[in-house]
Design a protein around this motif. Structure first.
Motif, PDB file in Angstrom:
ATOM      1  N   LEU A 116       0.831  -1.200   0.000  1.00 47.91           N
ATOM      2  CA  LEU A 116       0.000   0.000   0.000  1.00 47.91           C
ATOM      3  C   LEU A 116       0.869   1.256   0.000  1.00 47.91           C
ATOM      4  CD1 LEU A 116      -2.709  -1.015   2.639  1.00 47.91           C
ATOM      5  CD2 LEU A 116      -2.826  -1.251   0.160  1.00 47.91           C
ATOM      6  N   SER A 117       0.226   2.405  -0.137  1.00 49.98           N
ATOM      7  CA  SER A 117       0.951   3.685  -0.089  1.00 49.98           C
ATOM      8  C   SER A 117       1.519   3.909   1.312  1.00 49.98           C
ATOM      9  CB  SER A 117       0.002   4.831  -0.433  1.00 49.98           C
ATOM     10  OG  SER A 117      -0.963   4.984   0.609  1.00 49.98           O
ATOM     11  N   ASP A 118       2.491   4.793   1.407  1.00 48.08           N
ATOM     12  CA  ASP A 118       3.089   5.106   2.719  1.00 48.08           C
ATOM     13  C   ASP A 118       2.026   5.545   3.706  1.00 48.08           C
ATOM     14  OD1 ASP A 118       5.573   4.488   1.777  1.00 48.08           O
ATOM     15  OD2 ASP A 118       6.240   6.572   1.503  1.00 48.08           O
ATOM     16  N   GLU A 119       1.104   6.390   3.263  1.00 47.01           N
ATOM     17  CA  GLU A 119       0.083   6.924   4.168  1.00 47.01           C
ATOM     18  C   GLU A 119      -0.828   5.809   4.686  1.00 47.01           C
ATOM     19  OE1 GLU A 119      -3.489  10.271   4.404  1.00 47.01           O
ATOM     20  OE2 GLU A 119      -2.573   9.784   2.467  1.00 47.01           O
ATOM     21  N   ALA A 120      -1.264   4.942   3.790  1.00 45.47           N
ATOM     22  CA  ALA A 120      -2.147   3.844   4.213  1.00 45.47           C
ATOM     23  C   ALA A 120      -1.414   2.891   5.152  1.00 45.47           C
ATOM     24  CB  ALA A 120      -2.669   3.091   2.988  1.00 45.47           C
ATOM     25  N   ARG A 121      -0.174   2.590   4.836  1.00 44.94           N
ATOM     26  CA  ARG A 121       0.627   1.707   5.718  1.00 44.94           C
ATOM     27  C   ARG A 121       0.756   2.311   7.112  1.00 44.94           C
ATOM     28  NH1 ARG A 121       4.520   1.307   1.645  1.00 44.94           N
ATOM     29  NH2 ARG A 121       6.046   2.353   2.980  1.00 44.94           N
ATOM     30  N   GLN A 122       1.032   3.596   7.167  1.00 44.89           N
ATOM     31  CA  GLN A 122       1.194   4.258   8.470  1.00 44.89           C
ATOM     32  C   GLN A 122      -0.090   4.218   9.283  1.00 44.89           C
ATOM     33  OE1 GLN A 122       2.708   8.151   7.479  1.00 44.89           O
ATOM     34  NE2 GLN A 122       4.679   7.351   6.758  1.00 44.89           N
ATOM     35  N   ILE A 123      -1.218   4.421   8.618  1.00 42.04           N
ATOM     36  CA  ILE A 123      -2.509   4.357   9.318  1.00 42.04           C
ATOM     37  C   ILE A 123      -2.711   2.964   9.913  1.00 42.04           C
ATOM     38  CG2 ILE A 123      -5.024   4.331   9.002  1.00 42.04           C
ATOM     39  CD1 ILE A 123      -4.626   6.567   6.892  1.00 42.04           C
ATOM     40  N   ILE A 124      -2.509   1.936   9.103  1.00 40.06           N
ATOM     41  CA  ILE A 124      -2.720   0.558   9.574  1.00 40.06           C
ATOM     42  C   ILE A 124      -1.776   0.228  10.722  1.00 40.06           C
ATOM     43  CG2 ILE A 124      -2.455  -1.877   8.920  1.00 40.06           C
ATOM     44  CD1 ILE A 124      -3.527  -0.998   6.103  1.00 40.06           C
ATOM     45  N   HIS A 125      -0.497   0.564  10.567  1.00 33.39           N
ATOM     46  CA  HIS A 125       0.477   0.218  11.615  1.00 33.39           C
ATOM     47  C   HIS A 125       0.236   0.996  12.912  1.00 33.39           C
ATOM     48  CE1 HIS A 125       3.043  -2.751   9.744  1.00 33.39           C
ATOM     49  NE2 HIS A 125       2.990  -2.064   8.607  1.00 33.39           N
ATOM     50  N   ARG A 126      -0.360   2.167  12.797  1.00 35.18           N
ATOM     51  CA  ARG A 126      -0.673   2.927  14.015  1.00 35.18           C
ATOM     52  C   ARG A 126      -1.600   2.108  14.917  1.00 35.18           C
ATOM     53  NH1 ARG A 126      -1.555   7.620  11.653  1.00 35.18           N
ATOM     54  NH2 ARG A 126      -3.822   7.700  11.702  1.00 35.18           N
ATOM     55  N   TYR A 127      -2.451   1.296  14.319  1.00 32.07           N
ATOM     56  CA  TYR A 127      -3.354   0.437  15.091  1.00 32.07           C
ATOM     57  C   TYR A 127      -2.721  -0.927  15.384  1.00 32.07           C
ATOM     58  CZ  TYR A 127      -6.807   4.001  13.957  1.00 32.07           C
ATOM     59  OH  TYR A 127      -7.471   5.189  13.846  1.00 32.07           O
ATOM     60  N   THR A 128      -2.204  -1.566  14.361  1.00 33.71           N
ATOM     61  CA  THR A 128      -1.754  -2.959  14.535  1.00 33.71           C
ATOM     62  C   THR A 128      -0.433  -3.078  15.282  1.00 33.71           C
ATOM     63  OG1 THR A 128      -0.652  -2.999  12.377  1.00 33.71           O
ATOM     64  CG2 THR A 128      -2.967  -3.686  12.442  1.00 33.71           C
ATOM     65  N   ASP A 129       0.385  -2.019  15.313  1.00 30.51           N
ATOM     66  CA  ASP A 129       1.670  -2.107  16.031  1.00 30.51           C
ATOM     67  C   ASP A 129       1.492  -2.234  17.541  1.00 30.51           C
ATOM     68  OD1 ASP A 129       3.007  -2.022  13.669  1.00 30.51           O
ATOM     69  OD2 ASP A 129       3.907  -0.032  13.930  1.00 30.51           O
ATOM     70  N   THR A 130       0.263  -2.020  18.019  1.00 26.61           N
ATOM     71  CA  THR A 130       0.003  -2.212  19.452  1.00 26.61           C
ATOM     72  C   THR A 130      -0.041  -3.701  19.796  1.00 26.61           C
ATOM     73  OG1 THR A 130      -2.394  -2.148  19.089  1.00 26.61           O
ATOM     74  CG2 THR A 130      -1.309  -0.058  19.622  1.00 26.61           C
ATOM     75  N   VAL A 131      -0.132  -4.548  18.778  1.00 28.30           N
ATOM     76  CA  VAL A 131      -0.096  -6.012  18.982  1.00 28.30           C
ATOM     77  C   VAL A 131       1.374  -6.427  18.888  1.00 28.30           C
ATOM     78  CG1 VAL A 131      -0.943  -8.256  18.198  1.00 28.30           C
ATOM     79  CG2 VAL A 131      -2.374  -6.214  17.902  1.00 28.30           C
ATOM     80  N   THR A 132       2.007  -6.632  20.045  1.00 27.43           N
ATOM     81  CA  THR A 132       3.463  -6.827  20.081  1.00 27.43           C
ATOM     82  C   THR A 132       3.898  -8.290  20.151  1.00 27.43           C
ATOM     83  OG1 THR A 132       3.395  -6.483  22.473  1.00 27.43           O
ATOM     84  CG2 THR A 132       3.873  -4.555  21.097  1.00 27.43           C
ATOM     85  N   SER A 133       2.924  -9.195  20.248  1.00 23.78           N
ATOM     86  CA  SER A 133       3.233 -10.628  20.172  1.00 23.78           C
ATOM     87  C   SER A 133       2.022 -11.323  19.555  1.00 23.78           C
ATOM     88  CB  SER A 133       3.535 -11.207  21.566  1.00 23.78           C
ATOM     89  OG  SER A 133       2.397 -11.066  22.412  1.00 23.78           O
ATOM     90  N   ASP A 134       2.227 -12.514  19.038  1.00 27.38           N
ATOM     91  CA  ASP A 134       1.126 -13.231  18.385  1.00 27.38           C
ATOM     92  C   ASP A 134       0.073 -13.595  19.441  1.00 27.38           C
ATOM     93  OD1 ASP A 134      -0.599 -15.083  17.193  1.00 27.38           O
ATOM     94  OD2 ASP A 134       0.993 -15.942  15.951  1.00 27.38           O
ATOM     95  N   PRO A 135      -1.133 -13.014  19.359  1.00 26.32           N
ATOM     96  CA  PRO A 135      -2.134 -13.250  20.405  1.00 26.32           C
ATOM     97  C   PRO A 135      -2.603 -14.699  20.472  1.00 26.32           C
ATOM     98  CG  PRO A 135      -3.106 -12.044  18.557  1.00 26.32           C
ATOM     99  CD  PRO A 135      -1.641 -12.110  18.302  1.00 26.32           C
ATOM    100  N   VAL A 136      -2.492 -15.445  19.378  1.00 23.93           N
ATOM    101  CA  VAL A 136      -2.942 -16.841  19.388  1.00 23.93           C
ATOM    102  C   VAL A 136      -2.010 -17.702  20.240  1.00 23.93           C
ATOM    103  CG1 VAL A 136      -3.453 -18.865  17.951  1.00 23.93           C
ATOM    104  CG2 VAL A 136      -4.074 -16.588  17.142  1.00 23.93           C
ATOM    105  N   ASP A 137      -0.747 -17.297  20.337  1.00 24.71           N
ATOM    106  CA  ASP A 137       0.213 -18.081  21.120  1.00 24.71           C
ATOM    107  C   ASP A 137      -0.149 -18.132  22.607  1.00 24.71           C
ATOM    108  OD1 ASP A 137       1.632 -18.649  18.858  1.00 24.71           O
ATOM    109  OD2 ASP A 137       3.197 -17.145  19.193  1.00 24.71           O
ATOM    110  N   SER A 138      -0.864 -17.126  23.090  1.00 25.74           N
ATOM    111  CA  SER A 138      -1.244 -17.109  24.513  1.00 25.74           C
ATOM    112  C   SER A 138      -2.687 -17.554  24.724  1.00 25.74           C
ATOM    113  CB  SER A 138      -1.045 -15.707  25.098  1.00 25.74           C
ATOM    114  OG  SER A 138      -1.798 -14.751  24.365  1.00 25.74           O
ATOM    115  N   LEU A 139      -3.305 -18.071  23.648  1.00 26.24           N
ATOM    116  CA  LEU A 139      -4.693 -18.502  23.720  1.00 26.24           C
ATOM    117  C   LEU A 139      -4.756 -20.004  23.985  1.00 26.24           C
ATOM    118  CD1 LEU A 139      -7.568 -17.298  23.181  1.00 26.24           C
ATOM    119  CD2 LEU A 139      -7.236 -17.905  20.771  1.00 26.24           C
ATOM    120  N   ASP A 140      -5.628 -20.419  24.902  1.00 27.54           N
ATOM    121  CA  ASP A 140      -5.848 -21.852  25.131  1.00 27.54           C
ATOM    122  C   ASP A 140      -6.815 -22.346  24.059  1.00 27.54           C
ATOM    123  OD1 ASP A 140      -6.417 -24.413  25.922  1.00 27.54           O
ATOM    124  OD2 ASP A 140      -7.139 -23.879  27.938  1.00 27.54           O
TER     125      ASP A 140
END
Length: 304
Positions: A116-140
């Motif tokens: 995607l464009s730089d702007e779109a990538r930055q928007i997405i990462h602003r939200y998804t970068d808060t996920v700092t580890s794979d959430p499924v790994d800590s799921l039972d």
């Protein structure tokens, strides 16, 4: 005492049940289609419907995407199959075959965010970068309630309307995922197992149109694979009132219902109808068909 296999089956049943329950609550067309089928005498109850496949959309970013999501269903015995590339939409997808024939196939796609464009990538990462580890790994994964909750919980903060609309301009898929997350994108009625008069996609679509359902017309109402043996159609996504960060409310595309006819493969076409099962029919998916089915949530369809 239950075997491991029985326990896994019970967990999968509960996870799929939770997905379908919440999806049905959120997508009124699901019950409307079922009610119309019962009213028409096609089925006696919803339990008679075979679910061909369910589909999920994901973001191709660290700790998320298919690499994370697939761990859930691989745990329940699903097997990863073919890869699909959607160049224009910048998507990669795989389908997963179920551990038993009565379970739905699963189709999982992810957005190639890096394209995607730089702007779109930055928007997405602003939200998804808060996920700092794979959430499924800590799921039972043996705890059906925990998995059900995970599949319906936000993985990042609610986007602003401005961010959503900027993504919508560039990638309607990105905009859908940034708000809807892992909500079930659609489930699919197997048309070929219905009673005669309704068991081809052409007859079934005629029934839907007669009943007033709005169908996705991208690439034609009926999408046909090059071999002619996989034929699909879908409703246009339901519009939902979405509340964005800051309290803005805006109508956006939610989820939809798909319909599929898998024709009997040439070597088996002489078999009596009562001997035909899933292995005798066209398997897998088709890039050209799926490419247009994705557009069930696009403004070109929802805005008609």
């Amino acid at each position: 005492m239950l075997t491991n296999q029985q326990t896994t089956t019970q967990t999968l049943d509960a996870v799929l049940g939770g997905l379908m329950r919440r999806y049905s609550e959120r997508v009124p067309d699901v019950q409307k289609v079922i009610d119309a089928m019962i009213d028409e005498g096609i089925i006696g109850a919803a339990s008679e419907i075979e679910n061909d496949h369910i589909a999920f959309r994901t973001m191709g970013v660290p700790n998320l995407g298919i690499a994370s999501f697939e761990k859930i269903f691989l745990h329940y015995g699903y097997e990863k199959r073919d890869e699909f590339n959607f160049t224009g939409k910048k998507l990669t997808a795989y389908w997963f075959s179920p551990p038993e024939p009565h379970y739905p196939r699963i189709f999982v796609s992810e957005l190639r965010v890096h394209e995607l464009s730089d702007e779109a990538r930055q928007i997405i990462h602003r939200y998804t970068d808060t996920v700092t580890s794979d959430p499924v790994d800590s799921l039972d994964l043996d705890d059906a309630a925990a998995v059900d909750q995970f599949l319906h919980q936000p993985l990042w903060t609610t986007p602003t309307l401005a961010d959503y609309q900027r993504l919508l301009d560039e990638s309607e898929y990105a905009a859908w995922v940034i708000f809807n997350r892992y909500y079930l994108n659609h489930f699919t009625i197997s048309v070929h197992n219905l009673k005669p008069g309704y068991n081809t996609i052409d007859e079934y679509v005629a029934f839907l149109e007669r009943r007033g359902f709005r169908l996705n017309t991208a690439g034609g109402t009926i999408k046909v694979s090059p071999d002619g043996d996989l034929r699909q159609a879908s409703t246009v996504a339901q519009m939902i009132d979405a509340e964005f960060a800051g309290g803005d409310v805006h109508r956006i595309a939610g989820s939809y219902v798909e319909f599929a006819e898998r024709r009997v493969l040439p070597p088996f076409r002489d078999l009596p109808a009562d001997q035909i099962s899933r292995q005798h029919r066209r398997e897998g998916f088709e890039t050209g068909n799926a490419d247009k089915i994705f557009e069930s949530t696009f403004t070109t369809q929802t805005g008609k």
